[in-house]
Design a protein around this motif. Sequence first.
Motif, short mmCIF file in Angstrom:
data_model
loop_
_atom_site.label_atom_id
_atom_site.label_comp_id
_atom_site.label_asym_id
_atom_site.label_seq_id
_atom_site.Cartn_x
_atom_site.Cartn_y
_atom_site.Cartn_z
N ALA A 57 0.82 -1.22 0.00
CA ALA A 57 0.00 0.00 0.00
C ALA A 57 0.85 1.27 0.00
CB ALA A 57 -0.99 0.01 1.16
N ILE A 58 2.03 1.18 -0.60
CA ILE A 58 2.86 2.36 -0.82
C ILE A 58 2.32 3.08 -2.07
CG2 ILE A 58 5.20 3.13 -1.45
CD1 ILE A 58 6.23 0.71 0.18
N GLU A 59 1.78 2.28 -2.99
CA GLU A 59 1.10 2.85 -4.15
C GLU A 59 -0.28 2.24 -4.26
OE1 GLU A 59 3.78 3.95 -7.66
OE2 GLU A 59 4.70 2.16 -6.85
N ARG A 60 -1.16 2.94 -4.96
CA ARG A 60 -2.56 2.48 -5.09
C ARG A 60 -2.79 1.83 -6.44
NH1 ARG A 60 -5.88 4.21 -0.88
NH2 ARG A 60 -7.51 2.78 -1.49
N ALA A 61 -3.52 0.73 -6.43
CA ALA A 61 -3.85 0.04 -7.68
C ALA A 61 -4.91 0.80 -8.45
CB ALA A 61 -4.35 -1.37 -7.36
N ASP A 62 -4.89 0.67 -9.79
CA ASP A 62 -5.95 1.25 -10.61
C ASP A 62 -7.13 0.30 -10.73
OD1 ASP A 62 -4.77 3.77 -11.46
OD2 ASP A 62 -3.26 2.51 -12.41
N GLU A 63 -6.82 -0.99 -10.78
CA GLU A 63 -7.88 -1.99 -10.87
C GLU A 63 -7.44 -3.22 -10.09
OE1 GLU A 63 -9.02 -3.13 -14.89
OE2 GLU A 63 -8.47 -1.13 -15.59
N GLY A 64 -8.43 -4.05 -9.77
CA GLY A 64 -8.14 -5.32 -9.13
C GLY A 64 -8.21 -5.24 -7.63
N ARG A 65 -7.85 -6.34 -7.00
CA ARG A 65 -8.07 -6.48 -5.57
C ARG A 65 -6.86 -7.11 -4.90
NH1 ARG A 65 -12.73 -9.38 -5.94
NH2 ARG A 65 -11.76 -11.27 -5.21
N ILE A 66 -6.53 -6.61 -3.72
CA ILE A 66 -5.49 -7.22 -2.89
C ILE A 66 -6.12 -7.54 -1.55
CG2 ILE A 66 -3.27 -6.86 -1.72
CD1 ILE A 66 -2.70 -4.68 -3.86
N GLU A 67 -6.03 -8.80 -1.14
CA GLU A 67 -6.52 -9.18 0.18
C GLU A 67 -5.35 -9.74 0.98
OE1 GLU A 67 -10.65 -11.28 -0.72
OE2 GLU A 67 -9.21 -11.19 -2.37
N VAL A 68 -5.14 -9.19 2.16
CA VAL A 68 -4.10 -9.66 3.05
C VAL A 68 -4.80 -10.04 4.34
CG1 VAL A 68 -2.03 -9.03 4.34
CG2 VAL A 68 -2.29 -8.27 1.98
N ASP A 69 -4.72 -11.34 4.67
CA ASP A 69 -5.53 -11.85 5.78
C ASP A 69 -6.99 -11.65 5.38
OD1 ASP A 69 -4.90 -13.25 7.97
OD2 ASP A 69 -4.14 -11.56 9.11
N GLU A 87 -9.31 -6.25 2.85
CA GLU A 87 -9.26 -5.91 1.44
C GLU A 87 -8.51 -4.58 1.33
OE1 GLU A 87 -12.90 -6.44 -0.72
OE2 GLU A 87 -12.06 -5.46 -2.49
N VAL A 88 -7.21 -4.72 1.09
CA VAL A 88 -6.30 -3.57 1.12
C VAL A 88 -6.72 -2.50 0.12
CG1 VAL A 88 -3.88 -2.89 0.82
CG2 VAL A 88 -4.43 -5.13 1.78
N THR A 89 -7.19 -2.95 -1.03
CA THR A 89 -7.54 -2.02 -2.10
C THR A 89 -8.76 -1.16 -1.78
OG1 THR A 89 -8.17 -4.16 -3.09
CG2 THR A 89 -6.46 -2.92 -4.19
N ARG A 90 -9.43 -1.44 -0.66
CA ARG A 90 -10.58 -0.60 -0.27
C ARG A 90 -10.26 0.30 0.91
NH1 ARG A 90 -15.96 -1.91 -1.33
NH2 ARG A 90 -16.20 -3.51 -2.91
N LEU A 91 -9.05 0.15 1.46
CA LEU A 91 -8.73 0.90 2.68
C LEU A 91 -8.43 2.36 2.37
CD1 LEU A 91 -6.30 -1.52 4.55
CD2 LEU A 91 -8.74 -1.18 4.96
N SER A 92 -8.72 3.21 3.34
CA SER A 92 -8.29 4.61 3.24
C SER A 92 -8.10 5.15 4.65
CB SER A 92 -9.31 5.43 2.47
OG SER A 92 -10.54 5.39 3.15
N GLY A 93 -7.49 6.32 4.71
CA GLY A 93 -7.36 7.03 5.98
C GLY A 93 -6.64 6.23 7.05
N ARG A 94 -7.23 6.24 8.24
CA ARG A 94 -6.59 5.64 9.40
C ARG A 94 -6.39 4.13 9.24
NH1 ARG A 94 -8.12 7.59 15.30
NH2 ARG A 94 -8.81 9.33 14.03
N ARG A 95 -7.37 3.48 8.60
CA ARG A 95 -7.26 2.02 8.44
C ARG A 95 -6.15 1.65 7.47
NH1 ARG A 95 -12.43 0.30 6.50
NH2 ARG A 95 -11.80 -1.84 6.79
N LEU A 96 -5.93 2.51 6.47
CA LEU A 96 -4.84 2.28 5.53
C LEU A 96 -3.49 2.46 6.24
CD1 LEU A 96 -4.00 1.73 2.59
CD2 LEU A 96 -4.05 4.19 2.20
N ALA A 97 -3.40 3.50 7.05
CA ALA A 97 -2.16 3.76 7.80
C ALA A 97 -1.86 2.60 8.74
CB ALA A 97 -2.26 5.07 8.57
#
Length: 231
Positions: A66-78, A81-91
Amino acid sequence: MNAGGQRTDTRGTPVRVTDLVKRFRSGDETIVGVDRITLDVPAGATVAVTGPSGSGKSTLLHLIGAIERADEGRIEVDDVEVTRLSGRRLAKYRNGIGFVFQRFHLLPALSALDNVLAPLVPTRPGFDEVERARNLLAEVGLAGRERAMPGQLSGGQQQRVAIARALVGRPRLLLADEPTGNLDSATGAGIIDLLWRLRDEHGMTLLMATHEASLADRCDRTVGVHDGRIV
Ligand SMILES: Nc1ncnc2c1ncn2[C@@H]1O[C@H](COP(=O)(O)OP(=O)(O)OP(=O)(O)O)[C@@H](O)[C@H]1O
Ligand SMILES: [Mg+2]
């Protein structure tokens, strides 16, 4: 080991990447860094990402970290869903990932110990955390060098500090982008032994970009990329 020959260790996180796309714009041109990559990494597995320069290895790791944001697709870790995170949850997610860079990326004005502690700021590190940072420095063979500045350390020692820093947040996923790329082969071999020892001890999932066949051979699995695609 599971059926696919990859080890599993629930102290690590599973990583699932689906149809991931990252484009870069430079002027009128669009460069596709990652072009529909799908990848399934079991918890605790070690996976090498190999491929020529410019094939998208770093971009893939930056997206997962999550150093860079994807344009499309999905990343799930555990279960995240990383690709949907923002703000405090992303940090918070970013803080839970260990990242080791090719060029170490230490802060030059901070001592080895303060570099290891840096990810824990702004939650002012308490006694236990300072103790943990000291123990990690000892674990990577730098006991007694806590006060040394990066400029006073060799490349291999700086990478050891960077590895200790990557582990200070107790990551269940360690991303390493050519961790030996700037080191001579003997020093690089030492860093790899160290990474494997730490992996066994802490049970992390390890995803690593590398040009080196000897390094890829030690992983459970090698994923080749070319022009942003898995080959
Ligand atoms: N910030 C950026 N702006 C524009 N293009 C970029 C950017 N980052 C990466 N790229 C492009 O995306 C593609 C993939 O780059 P990436 O750094 O992921 O390759 P790599 O496989 O890590 O290469 P190397 O082995 O040299 O480190 C390349 O064509 C690169 O030029
Ligand atoms: Mg790279």
